[in-house]
Scaffold this motif. Structure first.
Motif, short mmCIF file in Angstrom:
data_model
loop_
_atom_site.label_atom_id
_atom_site.label_comp_id
_atom_site.label_asym_id
_atom_site.label_seq_id
_atom_site.Cartn_x
_atom_site.Cartn_y
_atom_site.Cartn_z
N LEU A 1 -1.65 -36.67 20.15
CA LEU A 1 -1.74 -37.88 19.54
C LEU A 1 -1.21 -39.30 18.76
CD1 LEU A 1 -3.42 -34.69 17.83
CD2 LEU A 1 -4.62 -35.67 19.58
N LEU A 2 -1.92 -40.29 18.74
CA LEU A 2 -1.62 -41.61 18.76
C LEU A 2 -2.09 -41.68 17.06
CD1 LEU A 2 -1.74 -43.92 21.66
CD2 LEU A 2 0.47 -42.72 20.06
N PHE A 3 -1.44 -41.89 16.15
CA PHE A 3 -1.82 -42.04 14.80
C PHE A 3 -1.22 -43.54 14.33
CE2 PHE A 3 -1.32 -41.36 9.84
CZ PHE A 3 -2.57 -41.75 9.70
N PRO A 4 -2.60 -43.75 13.50
CA PRO A 4 -2.06 -45.40 13.00
C PRO A 4 -0.97 -45.43 11.81
CG PRO A 4 -4.15 -45.22 13.07
CD PRO A 4 -3.57 -43.74 14.31
N TYR A 5 -0.04 -45.10 11.97
CA TYR A 5 0.62 -44.55 10.74
C TYR A 5 1.39 -45.70 10.06
CZ TYR A 5 3.73 -42.37 7.82
OH TYR A 5 4.19 -41.18 6.93
N ALA A 6 0.54 -47.18 10.12
CA ALA A 6 0.65 -48.42 9.55
C ALA A 6 -0.53 -48.02 7.94
CB ALA A 6 0.08 -50.13 10.26
N LEU A 7 -1.67 -47.68 8.59
CA LEU A 7 -2.09 -47.56 7.64
C LEU A 7 -1.87 -46.56 6.98
CD1 LEU A 7 -5.97 -47.25 7.26
CD2 LEU A 7 -6.49 -45.78 8.83
N ALA A 8 -1.36 -45.08 6.79
CA ALA A 8 -0.51 -44.94 5.76
C ALA A 8 0.08 -45.42 5.04
CB ALA A 8 0.33 -42.96 6.23
N ILE A 9 0.96 -45.86 5.17
CA ILE A 9 2.08 -47.08 4.68
C ILE A 9 1.50 -48.07 3.80
CG2 ILE A 9 3.57 -48.69 4.76
CD1 ILE A 9 4.44 -48.31 8.07
N ALA A 10 -0.26 -48.38 4.28
CA ALA A 10 -1.25 -48.97 3.61
C ALA A 10 -1.29 -48.38 2.13
CB ALA A 10 -2.25 -49.95 4.43
N LEU A 11 -2.31 -47.55 2.52
CA LEU A 11 -2.44 -46.10 1.60
C LEU A 11 -1.75 -45.99 0.77
CD1 LEU A 11 -4.69 -44.03 3.35
CD2 LEU A 11 -5.46 -45.14 1.82
N GLY A 12 -0.59 -45.79 0.84
CA GLY A 12 0.77 -45.34 -0.41
C GLY A 12 1.54 -46.21 -0.90
N THR A 13 1.06 -47.75 -0.37
CA THR A 13 1.95 -48.99 -0.75
C THR A 13 0.39 -49.25 -1.86
OG1 THR A 13 3.04 -49.91 0.88
CG2 THR A 13 2.50 -51.01 -1.01
N PHE A 14 -0.74 -49.68 -1.30
CA PHE A 14 -1.72 -49.38 -2.12
C PHE A 14 -1.37 -48.66 -3.89
CE2 PHE A 14 -3.21 -52.07 0.72
CZ PHE A 14 -4.77 -52.65 0.80
N ALA A 15 -1.73 -47.01 -2.99
CA ALA A 15 -1.53 -46.11 -4.43
C ALA A 15 -0.51 -46.28 -5.66
CB ALA A 15 -0.97 -44.73 -3.89
N THR A 16 0.90 -47.32 -4.69
CA THR A 16 1.99 -47.47 -5.59
C THR A 16 1.64 -48.61 -6.43
OG1 THR A 16 3.48 -46.37 -3.26
CG2 THR A 16 4.78 -48.08 -5.16
N LEU A 17 1.31 -49.95 -6.19
CA LEU A 17 1.06 -50.45 -6.62
C LEU A 17 -0.44 -50.96 -8.13
CD1 LEU A 17 0.82 -53.42 -3.92
CD2 LEU A 17 2.21 -53.91 -5.06
N ALA A 18 -1.26 -49.37 -7.72
CA ALA A 18 -1.89 -49.25 -8.51
C ALA A 18 -1.44 -48.60 -9.75
CB ALA A 18 -3.61 -48.45 -8.22
N TRP A 19 -0.05 -48.04 -9.04
CA TRP A 19 0.71 -46.96 -10.19
C TRP A 19 1.10 -47.65 -11.34
CZ3 TRP A 19 1.17 -42.44 -11.75
CH2 TRP A 19 2.35 -41.83 -12.76
N ALA A 20 2.17 -49.33 -10.29
CA ALA A 20 2.67 -50.01 -10.79
C ALA A 20 1.74 -51.11 -11.69
CB ALA A 20 3.96 -50.72 -10.12
N GLY A 21 0.62 -51.56 -12.04
CA GLY A 21 -0.19 -52.46 -12.27
C GLY A 21 -0.53 -53.45 -11.67
N ARG A 22 -0.29 -53.49 -10.24
CA ARG A 22 -0.01 -54.57 -9.61
C ARG A 22 -1.28 -55.21 -8.46
NH1 ARG A 22 6.03 -55.36 -7.32
NH2 ARG A 22 5.05 -56.61 -6.38
N LEU A 23 -1.80 -54.14 -8.72
CA LEU A 23 -3.15 -54.29 -7.87
C LEU A 23 -4.37 -55.19 -8.33
CD1 LEU A 23 -3.75 -53.63 -4.81
CD2 LEU A 23 -5.18 -51.08 -5.77
N ASP A 24 -4.17 -54.96 -9.67
CA ASP A 24 -5.80 -55.29 -10.76
C ASP A 24 -5.07 -56.81 -9.97
OD1 ASP A 24 -2.69 -56.08 -12.08
OD2 ASP A 24 -3.40 -55.44 -13.92
N THR A 25 -4.29 -57.89 -10.21
CA THR A 25 -3.42 -59.49 -9.58
C THR A 25 -4.59 -59.54 -8.37
OG1 THR A 25 -1.81 -58.71 -8.48
CG2 THR A 25 -1.91 -59.92 -11.24
N PHE A 26 -4.30 -59.09 -7.46
CA PHE A 26 -5.38 -58.80 -5.76
C PHE A 26 -6.93 -58.94 -5.89
CE2 PHE A 26 -6.44 -57.50 -1.76
CZ PHE A 26 -5.80 -58.74 -1.25
N LEU A 27 -7.02 -58.12 -7.16
CA LEU A 27 -8.79 -58.07 -6.90
C LEU A 27 -8.98 -59.29 -7.95
CD1 LEU A 27 -8.57 -54.20 -8.21
CD2 LEU A 27 -9.29 -55.10 -6.09
#
Length: 189
Positions: free
Chosen positions: A154-180
């Motif tokens: 089974l092939l899984f696009p792990y870049a999607l998991a990396i994106a989700l984990g990084t988005f969550a990290t940026l949200a935790w760090a308070g850096r996601l609101d600037t992109f929004l």
């Protein structure tokens, strides 16, 4: 959004592109991972000088060395490891550790979901349950081979998991609101 927040926007755009490419091709091109890493170093040096370079280097090492064993076990591709290392440069060493942890969790949940969708979850849980039972009852590690090799193909696009984990990290760090803010209100330089 100020110029100080530009690296976050660039990182998110790179992650969205990587996830889209990985979903379509199941392969991440070096031009994307390497250019993302180089941009991360440029931003770290530009904004923070030598301390930024060292912080980015620490994040690179965390992203690289914590995912390298998964590549060695053929659980993910080299492009995924390079992408996580590039993400580490942008995040720096403390947040890259959180991103790897959240990415690993997102990847595990997604992989189990993919197994369930393909009908292999029951056999997977049965196999690992038998191995755990053997370990608990006898103290010995036993390997129960899969009945079919379909779960390993089974092939899984792990870049999607990396994106989700990084988005969550940026949200935790308070850096996601600037992109929004960029998406909603535009750029203020």
């Amino acid at each position: 959004m100020t110029l100080d927040n530009l690296p976050t926007a660039v990182l998110l755009i790179a992650l969205i592109a990587a996830a889209a490419i990985d979903i379509k091709r199941h392969r991440l091109p070096n031009v994307l991972t390497v250019s993302t890493a180089l941009l991360g170093i440029v931003f770290q040096c530009w904004l923070y000088g030598w301390s930024g370079f060292l912080n980015g280097l620490g994040g690179f090492c965390i992203g690289l060395f914590l995912l390298l064993p998964f590549y060695a076990m053929r659980w993910m591709g080299a492009g995924d490891v390079k992408l996580m290392a590039a993400v580490g440069i942008f995040l720096g060493w403390p947040y890259s550790l959180l991103a790897v942890a959240l990415t690993t969790g997102a990847g595990a949940v997604a992989a189990l979901g993919l197994l369930a969708a393909k009908g292999g979850l029951t056999n997977y849980l049965r196999r690992y349950g038998a191995m755990a039972k053997c370990l608990l009852l006898t103290g010995r590690v036993a390997y129960v081979p899969p009945e079919q090799e379909e779960s390993s193909t089974l092939l899984f696009p792990y870049a999607l998991a990396i994106a989700l984990g990084t988005f969550a990290t940026l949200a935790w760090a308070g850096r996601l609101d600037t992109f929004l803010d960029l998406l909603i209100g535009g750029v203020h330089v």
